[in-house]
Write a protein that holds these residues in place. Structure first.
Motif, PDB file in Angstrom:
ATOM      1  N   ALA A  34      37.293  33.071  37.129  1.00  0.00           N
ATOM      2  CA  ALA A  34      36.740  33.034  35.767  1.00  0.00           C
ATOM      3  C   ALA A  34      37.342  31.866  35.000  1.00  0.00           C
ATOM      4  O   ALA A  34      36.655  31.173  34.258  1.00  0.00           O
ATOM      5  N   HIS A  42      33.022  34.508  41.094  1.00  0.00           N
ATOM      6  CA  HIS A  42      33.600  35.597  40.297  1.00  0.00           C
ATOM      7  C   HIS A  42      32.703  36.836  40.345  1.00  0.00           C
ATOM      8  O   HIS A  42      33.175  37.955  40.494  1.00  0.00           O
ATOM      9  N   GLU A 111      35.822  47.558  33.114  1.00  0.00           N
ATOM     10  CA  GLU A 111      35.777  46.102  33.289  1.00  0.00           C
ATOM     11  C   GLU A 111      34.585  45.681  34.154  1.00  0.00           C
ATOM     12  O   GLU A 111      33.900  44.715  33.841  1.00  0.00           O
ATOM     13  N   GLY A 115      31.344  43.578  33.002  1.00  0.00           N
ATOM     14  CA  GLY A 115      31.020  42.356  33.739  1.00  0.00           C
ATOM     15  C   GLY A 115      29.539  42.278  34.085  1.00  0.00           C
ATOM     16  O   GLY A 115      28.946  41.205  34.072  1.00  0.00           O
ATOM     17  N   GLN A 119      28.087  37.633  29.485  1.00  0.00           N
ATOM     18  CA  GLN A 119      27.548  36.290  29.699  1.00  0.00           C
ATOM     19  C   GLN A 119      28.592  35.269  29.298  1.00  0.00           C
ATOM     20  O   GLN A 119      29.499  35.554  28.537  1.00  0.00           O
ATOM     21  N   ASP A 120      28.443  34.058  29.839  1.00  0.00           N
ATOM     22  CA  ASP A 120      29.313  32.962  29.464  1.00  0.00           C
ATOM     23  C   ASP A 120      28.960  32.519  28.042  1.00  0.00           C
ATOM     24  O   ASP A 120      27.894  32.861  27.541  1.00  0.00           O
ATOM     25  N   HIS A 145      35.067  42.372  27.717  1.00  0.00           N
ATOM     26  CA  HIS A 145      35.434  42.044  29.103  1.00  0.00           C
ATOM     27  C   HIS A 145      36.785  41.320  29.109  1.00  0.00           C
ATOM     28  O   HIS A 145      37.594  41.521  30.001  1.00  0.00           O
TER      29      HIS A 145
ATOM     30  N   ARG B 152      37.649  26.756  26.897  1.00  0.00           N
ATOM     31  CA  ARG B 152      37.196  28.104  27.218  1.00  0.00           C
ATOM     32  C   ARG B 152      37.755  29.129  26.251  1.00  0.00           C
ATOM     33  O   ARG B 152      37.091  30.088  25.890  1.00  0.00           O
TER      34      ARG B 152
HETATM   35  C1  HEM Z   1      37.943  44.312  37.558  1.00  0.00           C
HETATM   36  C2  HEM Z   1      37.025  43.407  37.730  1.00  0.00           C
HETATM   37  C3  HEM Z   1      36.933  42.149  36.877  1.00  0.00           C
HETATM   38  C4  HEM Z   1      37.927  41.429  36.267  1.00  0.00           C
HETATM   39  C5  HEM Z   1      39.434  41.684  36.309  1.00  0.00           C
HETATM   40  C6  HEM Z   1      37.290  40.339  35.572  1.00  0.00           C
HETATM   41  C7  HEM Z   1      37.957  39.380  34.820  1.00  0.00           C
HETATM   42  C8  HEM Z   1      37.364  38.386  34.088  1.00  0.00           C
HETATM   43  C9  HEM Z   1      38.044  37.434  33.232  1.00  0.00           C
HETATM   44  C10 HEM Z   1      39.562  37.375  33.033  1.00  0.00           C
HETATM   45  C11 HEM Z   1      37.089  36.627  32.676  1.00  0.00           C
HETATM   46  C12 HEM Z   1      37.322  35.469  31.697  1.00  0.00           C
HETATM   47  C13 HEM Z   1      37.217  35.984  30.292  1.00  0.00           C
HETATM   48  C14 HEM Z   1      37.449  34.867  29.331  1.00  0.00           C
HETATM   49  O1  HEM Z   1      38.604  34.496  29.178  1.00  0.00           O
HETATM   50  O2  HEM Z   1      36.466  34.393  28.772  1.00  0.00           O
HETATM   51  C15 HEM Z   1      35.801  37.040  33.178  1.00  0.00           C
HETATM   52  C16 HEM Z   1      34.579  36.455  32.852  1.00  0.00           C
HETATM   53  C17 HEM Z   1      33.346  36.831  33.394  1.00  0.00           C
HETATM   54  N1  HEM Z   1      33.109  37.903  34.256  1.00  0.00           N
HETATM   55 FE1  HEM Z   1      34.518  39.149  34.996  1.00  0.00          FE
HETATM   56  N2  HEM Z   1      35.922  40.414  35.773  1.00  0.00           N
HETATM   57  C18 HEM Z   1      35.659  41.512  36.563  1.00  0.00           C
HETATM   58  C19 HEM Z   1      34.434  41.961  36.998  1.00  0.00           C
HETATM   59  C20 HEM Z   1      33.231  41.314  36.779  1.00  0.00           C
HETATM   60  C21 HEM Z   1      31.932  41.725  37.313  1.00  0.00           C
HETATM   61  C22 HEM Z   1      31.693  42.959  38.179  1.00  0.00           C
HETATM   62  C23 HEM Z   1      31.021  40.821  36.862  1.00  0.00           C
HETATM   63  C24 HEM Z   1      29.499  40.762  37.140  1.00  0.00           C
HETATM   64  C25 HEM Z   1      29.000  40.944  38.326  1.00  0.00           C
HETATM   65  C26 HEM Z   1      31.704  39.867  36.036  1.00  0.00           C
HETATM   66  C27 HEM Z   1      31.107  38.799  35.372  1.00  0.00           C
HETATM   67  C28 HEM Z   1      31.751  37.917  34.545  1.00  0.00           C
HETATM   68  C29 HEM Z   1      31.084  36.837  33.841  1.00  0.00           C
HETATM   69  C30 HEM Z   1      29.574  36.531  33.872  1.00  0.00           C
HETATM   70  C31 HEM Z   1      32.080  36.162  33.111  1.00  0.00           C
HETATM   71  C32 HEM Z   1      31.878  34.936  32.224  1.00  0.00           C
HETATM   72  C33 HEM Z   1      31.899  35.361  30.805  1.00  0.00           C
HETATM   73  C34 HEM Z   1      32.890  34.542  30.040  1.00  0.00           C
HETATM   74  O3  HEM Z   1      32.768  33.345  30.035  1.00  0.00           O
HETATM   75  O4  HEM Z   1      33.793  35.154  29.441  1.00  0.00           O
HETATM   76  N3  HEM Z   1      33.055  40.189  36.002  1.00  0.00           N
HETATM   77  N4  HEM Z   1      35.985  38.130  34.037  1.00  0.00           N
END
Ligand code: HEM
Lengths: 220, 154
Positions: A34, A42, A111, A115, A119-120, A145, B152
């Motif tokens: 991420a 991710h 979480e 996820g 969205q980003d 998230h 970011r």
């Molecule tokens: C326990 C499982 C997960 C952890 C620990 C995790 C952790 C993270 C972290 C740390 C970020 C960055 C947040 C930021 O600083 O902006 C992130 C972003 C993101 N995650 Fe996850 N995630 C998990 C599961 C998922 C799942 C299952 C999906 C979708 C299939 C997902 C989709 C996304 C997307 C699309 C972003 C980009 C959004 C952004 O820019 O903040 N994540 N995730």
């Protein structure tokens, strides 16, 4: 330490250990991907995480005794009785540790669900179910998230501190059993019953199918 | 004579008033305005992506979103006057690189404008595949600029 490996009763079966150590491996990978804008990797890893969380929750219902929520989760009264030393815990998680298990699994579930819809910032990279929610809901999901991730970090730190505390002050090694599966039980503790492998396989199939279906955008 | 004097005073007042107005656009106003403009594009990108996931994507919807992106894209470059970076003390994810490498930044903004216009044309042409391809191009220009000029963490 051959003794630690072979001595004692079977406590943590392979599904519990496999899932546990996969969590450990996946957490830094999810953070790293991420942080480095590799959202497509991710998401794939996140879906693996989702499958593992679902499998663990199922195993907590139909799995081996030490994995079962009904066995180690006690109500407030049971917890107080344990804390006051009036009631002994069975082999495995004690009633206080049970809270930690619930909190960790609960946050992991939150979480992965967040996820799915998040969205980003630019609205380009997004979870597979993002299309089902509005831009503003997805923005809230993005903040949550991130928040839940930080809560997870806090709980993981607490979890590690507790393990260290048991090791240093209670002379109870919790790490080796989670690696090798066996633990010398206290006097009078019954060896827990293990569930057959076909049940683990069934949980794995259901969890993987669910993760795949959600990853494909929940087609119907 | 008297009339001239009055006219002069009035003109003077107008200049002062105009000046105050220009000053009234504080860095924080400029930053909120450009962020709102980006949000318009973010929504239109999501709107586009949601639409192409539909079994029968509507070109009309893509056209509306393309118009929104193209309309906002032309305003991007002007949203970053001196003094509206992190030093403004307002919440912004704009990086100082914007003012250190203005040529590159403006080139990225130009790329966006061109890609957005191409998306508009493709959506209007009635060819869904062309519209999808042009949409991906737009997404690439957003990401390209964000990688270099936006942090970011917020
Ligand atoms: C326990 C499982 C997960 C952890 C620990 C995790 C952790 C993270 C972290 C740390 C970020 C960055 C947040 C930021 O600083 O902006 C992130 C972003 C993101 N995650 Fe996850 N995630 C998990 C599961 C998922 C799942 C299952 C999906 C979708 C299939 C997902 C989709 C996304 C997307 C699309 C972003 C980009 C959004 C952004 O820019 O903040 N994540 N995730």
């Amino acid at each position: 330490m051959p003794r630690a490996r072979e001595a004692g009763a079977k406590l943590w079966d392979w599904p519990v250990r496999l899932i546990h150590w996969s969590f450990v491996a996946l957490m830094p990978m999810l953070w790293w991907t991420a942080q480095h804008d590799n959202i497509s990797l991710h998401k794939r890893l996140g879906l693996v995480m989702l499958g593992l969380v679902v499998a663990r929750l199922m195993w907590g219902v139909v799995g081996s005794e030490p994995a079962r929520f009904a066995r180690f989760v006690k109500g407030p009264r049971g917890l107080m009785a344990y804390l006051r030393g009036r009631e002994k815990a069975a082999a495995g998680h004690n009633p206080l540790g049970a809270l930690s298990v619930l909190a960790l699994l609960g946050l992991l579930l939150a979480e992965v669900v967040l996820g799915l819809v998040t969205q980003d910032v630019d609205g380009i990279e997004s979870g597979p179910l993002n299309y089902l929610v509005s831009f503003d809901v997805a923005e809230v999901a993005r903040h949550l998230h991130e928040l839940v991730f930080n809560l997870l970090l806090g709980l993981i730190a607490l979890h590690l501190c507790a393990i260290l505390y048991y090791r240093l002050f209670k002379r109870d090694n919790l790490l080796t059993p989670m690696v090798f599966g066996r633990k010398a039980l206290d006097e009078g503790m019954a060896a827990p019953a293990m569930a057959p492998a076909w049940r683990a396989l069934a949980c794995a199939v259901v969890a993987a199918a669910l993760a795949w279906w959600l990853g494909a955008g929940a087609p119907h | 004579m008297k009339f001239r004097k009055i006219a002069l005073i009035a003109a003077g007042c107008a200049v002062v008033a105009g000046g105050t107005l220009a000053i009234a656009a504080t860095p924080s106003d400029v930053i909120s305005a450009r962020q709102a403009n980006f949000k318009v594009m973010g929504k239109a990108m999501k709107g586009s992506f949601d639409e192409i996931k539909q079994p029968a994507a509507s070109l009309e919807v893509l056209k509306t979103n393309a118009n929104a992106i193209a309309g906002a894209a032309v305003k991007v470059a002007a949203g970053f006057p001196q003094g509206t970076g992190p030093e403004a003390g307002v919440k912004t994810t704009a990086l100082p690189a914007i003012w250190e490498k203005p040529q590159e930044f403006h080139a990225d903004a130009d790329k966006l404008v061109k890609a957005a216009q191409a998306y508009q044309l493709a959506a209007a042409s009635g060819n869904l595949d062309a519209a999808k391809g042009a949409l991906m191009q737009v997404g690439g220009t957003c990401k390209g600029c964000h990688e270099d000029f936006r942090s970011r963490d917020n």
